[in-house]
Each structure stands twice: as C-alpha cells, then as structure tokens.
Design a protein around this motif. Structure first.
Motif, PDB file in Angstrom:
ATOM      1  N   TYR A  47     -11.659  15.577  -1.329  1.00 30.07           N
ATOM      2  CA  TYR A  47     -12.119  14.108  -2.270  1.00 30.07           C
ATOM      3  C   TYR A  47     -11.128  13.200  -2.186  1.00 30.07           C
ATOM      4  CZ  TYR A  47     -10.454  15.344  -6.601  1.00 30.07           C
ATOM      5  OH  TYR A  47      -9.625  15.800  -7.774  1.00 30.07           O
ATOM      6  N   TRP A  48     -11.259  12.064  -2.001  1.00 28.14           N
ATOM      7  CA  TRP A  48     -10.423  10.930  -2.598  1.00 28.14           C
ATOM      8  C   TRP A  48     -10.804  10.395  -3.763  1.00 28.14           C
ATOM      9  CZ3 TRP A  48     -12.832  10.953   2.481  1.00 28.14           C
ATOM     10  CH2 TRP A  48     -12.128  10.959   3.514  1.00 28.14           C
ATOM     11  N   LEU A  49      -9.958   9.918  -4.523  1.00 29.00           N
ATOM     12  CA  LEU A  49     -10.149   9.252  -5.734  1.00 29.00           C
ATOM     13  C   LEU A  49      -9.257   8.039  -5.869  1.00 29.00           C
ATOM     14  CD1 LEU A  49     -11.686   9.610  -8.460  1.00 29.00           C
ATOM     15  CD2 LEU A  49      -9.414  10.746  -9.270  1.00 29.00           C
ATOM     16  N   GLY A  50      -9.860   6.836  -6.134  1.00 25.83           N
ATOM     17  CA  GLY A  50      -9.327   5.625  -6.631  1.00 25.83           C
ATOM     18  C   GLY A  50      -8.700   4.833  -5.131  1.00 25.83           C
ATOM     19  N   ASP A  51      -7.833   3.768  -5.629  1.00 23.44           N
ATOM     20  CA  ASP A  51      -7.162   3.036  -4.682  1.00 23.44           C
ATOM     21  C   ASP A  51      -6.104   3.491  -4.005  1.00 23.44           C
ATOM     22  OD1 ASP A  51      -4.946   2.593  -6.286  1.00 23.44           O
ATOM     23  OD2 ASP A  51      -5.640   0.654  -7.094  1.00 23.44           O
ATOM     24  N   ARG A  52      -5.480   3.031  -2.960  1.00 25.11           N
ATOM     25  CA  ARG A  52      -4.468   3.618  -2.076  1.00 25.11           C
ATOM     26  C   ARG A  52      -3.007   3.547  -2.924  1.00 25.11           C
ATOM     27  NH1 ARG A  52      -5.803   3.064   3.630  1.00 25.11           N
ATOM     28  NH2 ARG A  52      -7.828   2.676   3.758  1.00 25.11           N
ATOM     29  N   PHE A  68       0.872  -1.268  -0.032  1.00 27.80           N
ATOM     30  CA  PHE A  68       0.209  -0.189   0.125  1.00 27.80           C
ATOM     31  C   PHE A  68       0.755   1.284   0.150  1.00 27.80           C
ATOM     32  CE2 PHE A  68      -3.173  -2.806   1.809  1.00 27.80           C
ATOM     33  CZ  PHE A  68      -4.116  -2.882   1.223  1.00 27.80           C
ATOM     34  N   GLY A  69       0.521   2.293  -0.708  1.00 23.62           N
ATOM     35  CA  GLY A  69       1.172   3.620  -0.731  1.00 23.62           C
ATOM     36  C   GLY A  69       0.339   4.607  -0.600  1.00 23.62           C
ATOM     37  N   VAL A  70       0.578   5.960  -0.763  1.00 22.05           N
ATOM     38  CA  VAL A  70      -0.084   7.003  -0.645  1.00 22.05           C
ATOM     39  C   VAL A  70      -0.504   7.630  -1.702  1.00 22.05           C
ATOM     40  CG1 VAL A  70       1.558   7.810   1.476  1.00 22.05           C
ATOM     41  CG2 VAL A  70       2.085   8.395  -0.979  1.00 22.05           C
ATOM     42  N   TYR A  71      -1.495   8.433  -1.917  1.00 15.28           N
ATOM     43  CA  TYR A  71      -2.220   9.054  -2.960  1.00 15.28           C
ATOM     44  C   TYR A  71      -1.360   9.928  -3.755  1.00 15.28           C
ATOM     45  CZ  TYR A  71      -6.805   7.289  -2.413  1.00 15.28           C
ATOM     46  OH  TYR A  71      -8.010   6.725  -2.309  1.00 15.28           O
ATOM     47  N   THR A 115     -14.081   4.512   2.285  1.00 21.46           N
ATOM     48  CA  THR A 115     -12.839   4.038   1.473  1.00 21.46           C
ATOM     49  C   THR A 115     -12.946   3.563   0.224  1.00 21.46           C
ATOM     50  OG1 THR A 115     -12.434   1.893   2.436  1.00 21.46           O
ATOM     51  CG2 THR A 115     -11.602   3.910   3.693  1.00 21.46           C
ATOM     52  N   HIS A 116     -12.032   3.466  -0.661  1.00 25.40           N
ATOM     53  CA  HIS A 116     -12.094   2.749  -1.750  1.00 25.40           C
ATOM     54  C   HIS A 116     -12.517   1.448  -1.535  1.00 25.40           C
ATOM     55  CE1 HIS A 116     -10.851   1.046  -5.687  1.00 25.40           C
ATOM     56  NE2 HIS A 116     -10.065   0.306  -5.018  1.00 25.40           N
ATOM     57  N   GLU A 117     -12.022   0.523  -0.678  1.00 19.25           N
ATOM     58  CA  GLU A 117     -12.431  -0.669  -0.383  1.00 19.25           C
ATOM     59  C   GLU A 117     -13.886  -0.908  -0.082  1.00 19.25           C
ATOM     60  OE1 GLU A 117      -8.386  -0.044  -0.214  1.00 19.25           O
ATOM     61  OE2 GLU A 117      -9.914   0.605   1.397  1.00 19.25           O
ATOM     62  N   GLU A 158      -8.302   6.812   4.769  1.00 21.85           N
ATOM     63  CA  GLU A 158      -7.138   6.800   3.813  1.00 21.85           C
ATOM     64  C   GLU A 158      -6.368   7.989   4.287  1.00 21.85           C
ATOM     65  OE1 GLU A 158      -9.434   5.049  -0.180  1.00 21.85           O
ATOM     66  OE2 GLU A 158     -10.174   6.569   1.063  1.00 21.85           O
ATOM     67  N   PRO A 159      -5.181   7.907   4.063  1.00 27.06           N
ATOM     68  CA  PRO A 159      -4.229   8.951   4.546  1.00 27.06           C
ATOM     69  C   PRO A 159      -4.031  10.403   3.937  1.00 27.06           C
ATOM     70  CG  PRO A 159      -3.049   7.397   3.603  1.00 27.06           C
ATOM     71  CD  PRO A 159      -4.261   6.906   3.406  1.00 27.06           C
ATOM     72  N   ALA A 160      -4.588  10.331   2.574  1.00 26.00           N
ATOM     73  CA  ALA A 160      -4.354  11.477   1.679  1.00 26.00           C
ATOM     74  C   ALA A 160      -5.506  11.956   0.866  1.00 26.00           C
ATOM     75  CB  ALA A 160      -3.017  11.309   0.724  1.00 26.00           C
ATOM     76  N   SER A 161      -5.589  12.968   0.355  1.00 19.98           N
ATOM     77  CA  SER A 161      -6.910  13.211  -0.354  1.00 19.98           C
ATOM     78  C   SER A 161      -6.430  14.189  -1.412  1.00 19.98           C
ATOM     79  CB  SER A 161      -8.045  13.807   0.323  1.00 19.98           C
ATOM     80  OG  SER A 161      -7.793  15.059   1.019  1.00 19.98           O
ATOM     81  N   TYR A 162      -7.398  14.735  -2.328  1.00 20.52           N
ATOM     82  CA  TYR A 162      -7.264  15.535  -3.205  1.00 20.52           C
ATOM     83  C   TYR A 162      -7.876  16.769  -2.779  1.00 20.52           C
ATOM     84  CZ  TYR A 162      -6.003  11.940  -6.557  1.00 20.52           C
ATOM     85  OH  TYR A 162      -5.449  10.829  -7.056  1.00 20.52           O
ATOM     86  N   THR A 163      -7.369  18.196  -3.216  1.00 23.21           N
ATOM     87  CA  THR A 163      -8.112  19.243  -2.958  1.00 23.21           C
ATOM     88  C   THR A 163      -8.397  19.993  -4.218  1.00 23.21           C
ATOM     89  OG1 THR A 163      -6.756  19.809  -1.015  1.00 23.21           O
ATOM     90  CG2 THR A 163      -7.902  21.599  -1.814  1.00 23.21           C
TER      91      THR A 163
END
Length: 555
Positions: free
Chosen positions: A287-292, A62-65, A502-504, A104-109
């Motif tokens: 928001y979040w987008l997609g998998d980790r 697993f990584g970050v966004y 979360t994505h999952e 999830e640890p990160a997101s988009y602005t």
C-alpha cells in the motif's frame, strides 16, 4: 471532450489485464524492486520534461516515501495556525507538472501476519461466497449488489450503522456533478436517492440545489440497511476484522470479533471497503500512505449540526462578506474565520473557511469547519484527534452565535459520531490512477465508475484545503477496473477510499457518491468472480461494465 452518455467507452472484447498475478512478482512493474528507485527532484523533472516545479502546497521538492523501518509517519503534522487558505487551480508549468505526475515510486509492505489466529472462546464459522469488510458508502453498496446477484454475501461492519462518512460522519453529498451540465447520479446511488425523495427524506440534485443533495442522514442509514438485508446479505454489526488467514496469494479466512466472540469467515472473494485499507493491510497487500514528500495524509474534520438558524439572515450576511451562497449552501465566511483564529478564540488548525449546508429541516444546518492534521492510523491518536476537533466545533459555534447573523438562537444539536476521514492506506492494484489522468478527463476502456470532483486536498503545509485542479464543467474521468483488483492477493478486491490511486488523485475520488459507484462495481466483480470460480483479475472488465449498465450505472 463532450458530456453525452454516448461517450461511454466501448466495452472491451478482451479483459484490460489478465492473470491471477505474475508468477514472478518481481516482474510486476510496481514491484518494490522498481518502486524503491529514488524519485529525486532531478529525476522527476527529467521524466516530466520540465525546467522547474513547485511542490504541492509548500515549495519543497518531491521526494520518496518513508518505509516502515524508517522514521514513522504518525504523530502531529499540524500546520501553522496562521497559514494561508489556498484555493486556486495551478497554471502554466505547475499544471503541466501535475499532469505529468505518474504512479508513486515507493510503497509500504505490511509486516508478515501472525502464524496463529487470535485466541478466544467458542469461535464459530460463517461460510459464504463474498465477504465485504467495512459497511461505509462503498461497503453498503458492494454487499447489496453482490447479494442481489444471487451470491451468498456476508458484510462485517465494526459499528452499528451503515454509510460510514455519510451517516456516521455527517458528510454532505456535495457536487454530485461538476458544472451542473451532466448528472452523475446512477445505479445504487440513484436508487437510494429516489426512494428517499419519494418518502420526503431527500431532495434530488438539480440546478436549484446547486447539485448538492439535502437529505435526512438517519433515513439514509435506515434505508441502506433495509436495502442490504432485502438483498439477502448477512449484515454483521459490531464485527471487526482482526486477523487474516492466508494461503500463498489467497485469503483463506478472515477472523473477526463480534460482540466479544470470534468469527471465522470463509469466502471465495473478499472486498476491502474499510476506507483505511485495513483488510488489505492484514492480508499483506502492499500500500501507499500519504503524500510523496513526507507521507502525510489529509486532515480530519468533525462535522456538526446546529440550529435553529435564520437562513435568510445568514445568506444576506454571507453574501455581503463575499461568500458563495445558493439555496442550500454557504461557502466561505473567511473573514470571520480569520478573525477568530487571529484572536485565538479557536485552537489548533481549523479550516480557513466554512462549508454550511442546509438540511431537510430548513432551520438546521451542518457545518464543516474544524480540522486537524494527524495520522489516525497510529494507535492512540484518535482520542487526541477527537478531543481537538470537538473543542474546535464548540469554539467555532460559540463565535458564530455571538457574531454571525442568523445563529443567535442556535445551539449544537449533533456532533458526528466519527471524524471525516479523508485518507488512509491506498492498496496497490494492477493500475494506479494518477492526477494527470484525472485532470485530462481520461476515459479508459476498462472504466467502471465516473469521477468528476475537483482535486481537493486538505494538507498541513498549506494550512487547509488546496484545489490542485478541476475538470471542465460537465466533464468526468473514468476509474479503471484494475484499480479495484489487489496486486498481491488473488481473491481480494477493494473499493472506496482505499483503491489504487495516488495521493493527489484521491483528493477527487474520495467523495461518497463515487465510493457508492465503486462499491457497486466491486460487488458486481466479486459476484462474477465467485459464481464463475475465477480470480477477480481474470474477470473481463467488459463483463463488469455490462452489468453496471444493466443496473443503471455510469461508466
């Protein structure tokens, strides 16, 4: 964990959270200051207390966004044509890792909105108390319920049909309970089905239907519109939101284009029911987008109808081939799909098996088989997605007609108007439902809807659907009210696919019956917020719950 309705959570005397958002947003635990801390493999395993972890569907850590200033998420993410069709629940260490996986640890602005509204001739204004943007399964429910509760409601829908994935995408209403022991159909969704059943346009889910819902899709689109208009909601078709006028943490107005003319909608409360989180994006909510790992979203499918089909011959053949069959469904035909993929008779990355559902007209079936993995939110990608999916549909049907008993006299009678979009932006709320809460069947005190579907992800790296886990038969989990309340915008709620999960977890919450329940809850919350002149975050979850129960819904 039981299955009785007596196990509904007690209505909280106090709200699960309170306030119109932190005075200092950086004090929010989900603020980018904390979200951007790298979640490395070592850090995650330390948090989870595990000695090892297989990544979802592919074996990478697993990584970050990615963030918008880094490499884009868009473009093709097609997996290998010969990839495995995994359909298994995790066990042992992997299952424990999934349950330990938190927010999830990160997101988009989103970028800052333009300082000026779009330019157009002869704009006009609409004033209301609640504005619902998006008329899919969630939006139709939200607008109908808000209208019934006596608040002035405007619904903006970019197409000319209510129902979204169900009506425009021809998506089946599948497994409206899990295990057949507990019927999850309540509230708006139950009312819709009962009225259609009375008219001979649907079959109410029972053990006989394997808890699926055969229905006439055009009857549903008609009834959804009738119910919305009957509630007093102002339904505006051909109206696409294009800009948001914002004042600090408030949406002041939503600008839409309706038949080429600009409309400025001023409301007290707004609900994002676009599925892709478009309104929240325009307003500037994170928001979040997609998998980790790669920011990849779930694949898209274009469902089609075919007929006439000899159902009895098809079921006999499918059973011998090892498929799952019942009165209304055939699930499998994997050897058939493997054969035509190996022989390159179908292009791209179709699913490794078929989901065939019998319609109200016995000689006609719906088929879910095509698939492509791409980000439909990237401008210019939808024509490529649709071209490939349509090509796959015709190629798959041609092979069915030539080789599968029952399809010999059939032809494609209808392609879905739009792809089945399984994932888009997931807007940040005050809570984020994660996979552990789903698999444990948690029922939080502020639950406003039930979920029960297996965690079903259509991901490129595994070459198709992957089941990450299921609840025990007849069980469910609760979806917190706080997952519907936007963190960054004080008068914004969200419902349907774009809630805070979360994505999952979205692999379970994304199904249409749950979207209708979420829409009902969002409509209630918006009506309470507008009538009491309070921000949604200040509405007690217990108030929403009491109204859901009053309307025949489940918590």
């Amino acid at each position: 964990m039981g299955t009785s309705d007596d196990m509904r959570p007690q209505l909280p005397a106090e709200p699960a959270f309170e306030g119109e958002g932190p005075a200092d947003p950086s004090s929010d635990p989900l603020h980018p200051r904390d979200r951007h801390a790298p979640l490395t493999r070592r850090r995650f395993l330390g948090l989870a207390g595990l000695g090892g972890l297989a990544a979802l569907g592919g074996g990478a850590a697993f990584g970050v966004y990615r963030h918008e200033h880094e490499a884009p998420v868009g473009g093709s993410t097609e997996g290998p044509a010969g990839g495995p069709g995994v359909s298994a629940d995790p066990s042992g260490t992997e299952a424990e890792a999934l349950k330990a996986l938190g927010p999830e640890p990160a997101s988009y602005t989103p970028p800052a909105p333009e300082s000026r509204p779009p330019v157009g001739s002869d704009p006009f204004e609409l004033r209301c108390q609640v504005c619902v943007v998006g008329g899919g399964a969630a939006g139709a429910a939200a607008a109908t319920i808000a209208g019934r509760m006596g608040v002035e409601t405007v619904l903006l829908e970019e197409s000319f049909v209510l129902g979204g994935n169900v009506t425009r995408g021809l998506v089946n209403l599948d497994k409206v309970t899990w295990g057949g022991q507990q019927n999850m159909v309540g509230g708006y969704f139950r009312e819709l089905l009962l009225e259609m059943e009375k008219a001979g346009q649907a079959v109410y889910p029972t053990e006989r239907t394997h808890w699926a819902v055969p229905f006439e899709v055009d009857a549903m689109r008609h009834l959804a519109l009738v119910l919305a208009r009957r509630s007093g909601a102002d339904v505006r078709f051909g109206a696409q939101a294009v800009w948001v006028e914002r004042d600090q943490r408030q949406i002041k107005a939503v600008w839409a284009q309706e038949q080429g003319r600009l409309v400025r909608v001023l409301a007290d409360v707004y609900i994002d029911c676009t599925g892709d989180g478009n309104l929240g994006y325009l307003a500037g909510n994170g928001y979040w987008l997609g998998d980790r790992e790669r920011g990849e979203i779930q694949g898209q499918t274009l469902i089609f109808y075919a007929g006439p089909v000899d159902w009895e011959r098809l079921v006999e053949y499918a059973g011998k081939e090892g498929s799952l069959t019942n009165n209304y469904q055939v699930i499998g035909l994997r050897s058939f799909m493997s054969k035509i993929i190996a022989e390159k008779r179908v292009e791209g990355t179709p699913q490794r098996g078929l989901l065939i559902n019998r319609n109200m007209e016995p000689a006609f079936v719906s088929i879910s088989a095509s698939e492509i993995y791409s980000n439909h939110l990237e401008p210019g990608t939808l024509p490529r997605i649709l071209t490939m999916l349509q090509t796959q549909d015709y190629q798959i049907h041609s092979a069915l007609k030539a080789e599968v008993p029952g399809f010999g006299q059939s032809h494609i009678v209808r392609l879905a108007e739009r792809p089945y979009l399984r994932e888009g932006r997931r807007l940040i709320g005050y809570k984020q439902l994660d996979v552990g809460q789903v698999l444990r069947g948690e029922k939080p005190a502020d639950s406003i809807a039930r979920g029960w579907y297996p965690i079903d992800l259509h991901v490129a790296r595994s070459g198709g659907p992957v089941h990450l886990g299921s609840l025990r038969a007849g069980d469910w989990y609760g979806i917190p009210y706080a997952c519907l309340v936007a963190r960054d915008i004080d008068n914004l709620l969200m419902s349907g696919r774009c809630i805070s999960v979360t994505h999952e977890a979205l692999g379970s919450t994304r199904i249409s019956p749950v979207s209708m329940s979420l829409g009902q809850a969002a409509g209630i919350a918006a009506a309470l917020s507008a009538s009491q002149k309070k921000a949604p975050a200040r509405i007690q979850a217990g108030e929403v719950q009491r109204e859901i129960i009053h309307q025949g819904g489940f918590l």
